[in-house]
Structures are given as C-alpha cells and as structure tokens.
Design an enzyme around this catalytic site. Structure first.
Site, PDB file in Angstrom:
ATOM      1  N   ARG A 185      18.828 -78.015 -15.981  1.00  0.00           N
ATOM      2  CA  ARG A 185      19.388 -76.780 -15.426  1.00  0.00           C
ATOM      3  C   ARG A 185      19.861 -75.947 -16.608  1.00  0.00           C
ATOM      4  NH1 ARG A 185      21.969 -74.809 -10.636  1.00  0.00           N
ATOM      5  NH2 ARG A 185      23.722 -73.428 -11.065  1.00  0.00           N
TER       6      ARG A 185
ATOM      7  N   HIS B 260      13.997 -71.307  -9.126  1.00  0.00           N
ATOM      8  CA  HIS B 260      14.981 -72.265  -8.600  1.00  0.00           C
ATOM      9  C   HIS B 260      14.304 -73.122  -7.524  1.00  0.00           C
ATOM     10  CE1 HIS B 260      18.711 -74.106  -7.949  1.00  0.00           C
ATOM     11  NE2 HIS B 260      19.478 -73.080  -7.628  1.00  0.00           N
TER      12      HIS B 260
ATOM     13  N   GLN C  21      16.176 -75.574  -5.014  1.00  0.00           N
ATOM     14  CA  GLN C  21      16.913 -74.805  -4.004  1.00  0.00           C
ATOM     15  C   GLN C  21      15.994 -74.442  -2.845  1.00  0.00           C
ATOM     16  OE1 GLN C  21      20.398 -73.549  -4.165  1.00  0.00           O
ATOM     17  NE2 GLN C  21      19.894 -73.285  -2.016  1.00  0.00           N
TER      18      GLN C  21
ATOM     19  N   ASP D 265      22.792 -63.653  -2.635  1.00  0.00           N
ATOM     20  CA  ASP D 265      23.256 -64.434  -3.786  1.00  0.00           C
ATOM     21  C   ASP D 265      24.294 -63.579  -4.506  1.00  0.00           C
ATOM     22  OD1 ASP D 265      23.473 -66.374  -5.725  1.00  0.00           O
ATOM     23  OD2 ASP D 265      21.539 -65.987  -6.662  1.00  0.00           O
TER      24      ASP D 265
ATOM     25  N   CYS E  55      23.099 -69.402  -1.460  1.00  0.00           N
ATOM     26  CA  CYS E  55      22.967 -70.611  -2.275  1.00  0.00           C
ATOM     27  C   CYS E  55      24.296 -71.040  -2.908  1.00  0.00           C
ATOM     28  CB  CYS E  55      21.880 -70.442  -3.331  1.00  0.00           C
ATOM     29  SG  CYS E  55      22.034 -68.962  -4.331  1.00  0.00           S
TER      30      CYS E  55
ATOM     31  N   ARG F  73      20.620 -79.598  -0.184  1.00  0.00           N
ATOM     32  CA  ARG F  73      20.224 -79.724  -1.584  1.00  0.00           C
ATOM     33  C   ARG F  73      20.035 -81.191  -1.956  1.00  0.00           C
ATOM     34  NH1 ARG F  73      21.398 -76.202  -5.426  1.00  0.00           N
ATOM     35  NH2 ARG F  73      19.754 -77.339  -6.530  1.00  0.00           N
TER      36      ARG F  73
END
Length: 337
Positions: free
Chosen positions: A108, A135, A138, A231, A272, A317
């Site tokens: 990440r 991502h 996700q 987001d 998210c 997730r």
C-alpha cells in the site's frame, strides 16, 4: 481445467476478466459465510505474508491481518519507518529479498510502478492494497456489497460523486465497465478522470454492455442511481489543497437532497472511509475551524441514514482480501472461469 489464479498478482482490475472478477466476488461471499458459521478455511496454513505499508491504513491493514490469520498464515507488518524501500535499497533488491522470505506481499503506497516492480522481481503473488492509480482490493469488497444488496450487478447504475481523478474513481469506472455495471463519474470538469482511462473503460463497456458517462451536472448524473459513492475530497499527499477542493466539490457533497434527486428510494450509499461527515476527528475540527464546514464529502444525515452501507462495505474488505489471497496463493482447485 486450469487454476487460473494460482501465483498471480492483483495489481489492477484491468488485468482480470469479467468472469475472474465475478469469481472473486462470489468466493468472497462464500468465505464470509464460512466465517459467520465458524467453519475453518485455512487455505494458507504455514504461509508467511508481508504487509508493506508506505501509506497509513485502518481497513487495509486490519483486513489483511485478520484475513491472513483466518487462512492460517502469519502476517508481518512493515511500515515506512521499518524498511529502506526506494531510499537506501531499490525496489528490485527489496522485492528479491522479501520474495525469498515471504510467500506473498501486500503493498500500500504511492507509485503503481513500485507495486508492479515488487511483482516483477519478488517471484511471489503481490496484492495492491492501494496506489495513486488503482485500488483493486477495495473494488472486490465494493461490488460484493452491491451484489449483497441487489442480488446482481449487471445493469445497475453506480454514480461516483467527487474527485473524479483519484484511484477509487479510476477503479470504479474500469471495474464497473468490466462487470456490466453502468458507471457515471459526476465531478467538476477540472477533476474529470483522465481521457485515456475513460477510453479504456469504454472498451470494456463495449464488451460488457455497460454505459459509461462523465458529467459535471449533478441532477443529470445522479438521476436513477442505484448506488451513490463518494470518497474524501483531498487524497493523501494533497493536504495543502483543502481550500481549493472545498470550493470545487461542495456542490458534489452527498446529502439528503442529492439522495432525493436520484428518484430511487432504495438507493444505497457507499464510502471507502474514512469519511469527514462530522467534527469528531482532529482533521474534522481543523476543517471546521479553518473553513467553517462541519461536513465535507457526505453529510452526517446521509451517512447515518437508511441508505448507508459503508460499514458493511468496510467489513467486506476482509472477506474479499481473504478470497484474493486464497485464490492466488492457496493452491485451490478453481475451474477455468
């Protein structure tokens, strides 16, 4: 029959077919069911997983850690202060060392090139936990959440409102196009997604039958939406742009008025996380003091409404990351999909 996932990395959704993404979504649902019924599923017994983090995280770190342990693996967290990645040691050299010690690597961080080089030189599966461009972990969780709510994916309308250039918007546009979901990016023109990305999504959409749209018009964009998604307005590394983003994006805030504009009583809201929906955080307080704004990309009323699915999405997730790791590293028998 072929084990199509074995040894593969998940670096970006564009590298996977519709059938493969659908398999990962459905396998996530299966592992979630096993977890809820306390049925062991230790597909990675004895494996060692490296969790490589340049960027801070709550959900990604927690999800990979719990998923690894549930699968019988040992996760080892290496934060940016624990390693020399790109500073005193090249990504290639780091990848070769970590690949010799670990069975799989999560990354990440900032650069997509970094995660690609980790996959190129490590010799083990590498999973993209977020870069500036994509991502993918996700996305499996997001579309699992959508499928749980609607029972299907193809033909639904997902509208992303906010910064249309960020990694989540990129991933939603491309993943939705692959899966046959109609995706609209609703953003000010200055924050439209890159032309090349829209063209890429368009090619996937031609094959799947989905409709891709980009618009600055909120009323037109959100009409008939099944899913509203947003987001944070300022991505990690852009903290100096709060004033600019607030001015650009306030008209794109998800609030109850926008929810009504969809014309769909059953519309769901995804985020998210983390979300700046109140002033119960240090950043939230600072924004309120500096800009007089107590809510940013989503209002507290919308966030806490019956439409919100952000916490189910957050839990998913873990289930989706578990499916991704098990499929690519678990030596499962997976018929060609």
């Amino acid at each position: 029959m072929a084990q199509v996932f074995q040894g593969r990395s998940l670096l970006a959704e564009k590298d996977f077919t519709r059938e493969e993404l659908e398999y990962l979504i459905d396998f996530s649902a299966h592992l979630k069911d096993l977890k809820k019924r306390n049925i062991p599923h230790r597909y990675l017994e004895g494996k060692n997983i490296c969790l490589l983090f340049e960027k801070a995280s709550t959900r990604t770190r927690a999800a990979f850690t719990v998923a690894s342990i549930d699968l019988g693996a040992h996760p080892e967290y290496l934060g940016k202060s624990d390693i020399q990645l790109g500073k005193k040691e090249s990504v290639e050299d780091t990848a070769k060392v970590l690949g010799s010690m670990f069975d799989g690597i999560e990354f990440r961080g900032f650069s997509q090139k970094t995660v690609e080089n980790l996959a190129k030189f490590s010799g083990v599966p590498v999973w993209n936990g977020l870069t500036d461009e994509w991502h993918p972990t996700q996305m499996i969780a997001d579309f699992l959440t959508i499928k749980e709510n609607f029972g299907t994916l193809a033909g639904l309308k997902l509208v992303y409102v906010g910064d249309g250039r960020n990694n989540v918007a990129n991933s939603l546009l491309v993943t939705g196009a692959i899966l046959g979901v109609n995706v609209t990016i609703c953003a000010p023109e200055a924050l439209f997604p890159a032309k090349e990305l829209v063209e890429m999504a368009g090619k996937f959409a031609e094959k799947s039958g989905s409709v891709i749209a980009v618009t600055a018009d909120v009323a037109e964009g959100v009409k008939d939406a099944d899913i509203l998604y947003t987001d944070v307005w300022v991505s990690m590394g852009e903290e100096d742009k709060f004033a600019e983003r607030i001015e650009q994006l306030l008209p794109y805030q998800i609030n109850m008025e926008m929810i009504k504009k969809t014309g769909n009583e059953d519309v769901i809201l995804l985020h998210c996380l983390p979300a700046f929906h109140d002033t119960e955080t240090q950043t939230g307080k600072e924004i309120a003091e500096t800009f007089g704004l107590s809510e940013m990309e989503v209002t507290d009323g919308a966030f806490r409404s019956k439409h919100g699915r952000q916490f189910e999405q957050a839990e998913n997730r873990m289930h989706s990351i578990k499916a991704i790791m098990a499929a690519t590293l678990g030596n499962l028998f997976i018929p060609k999909v």
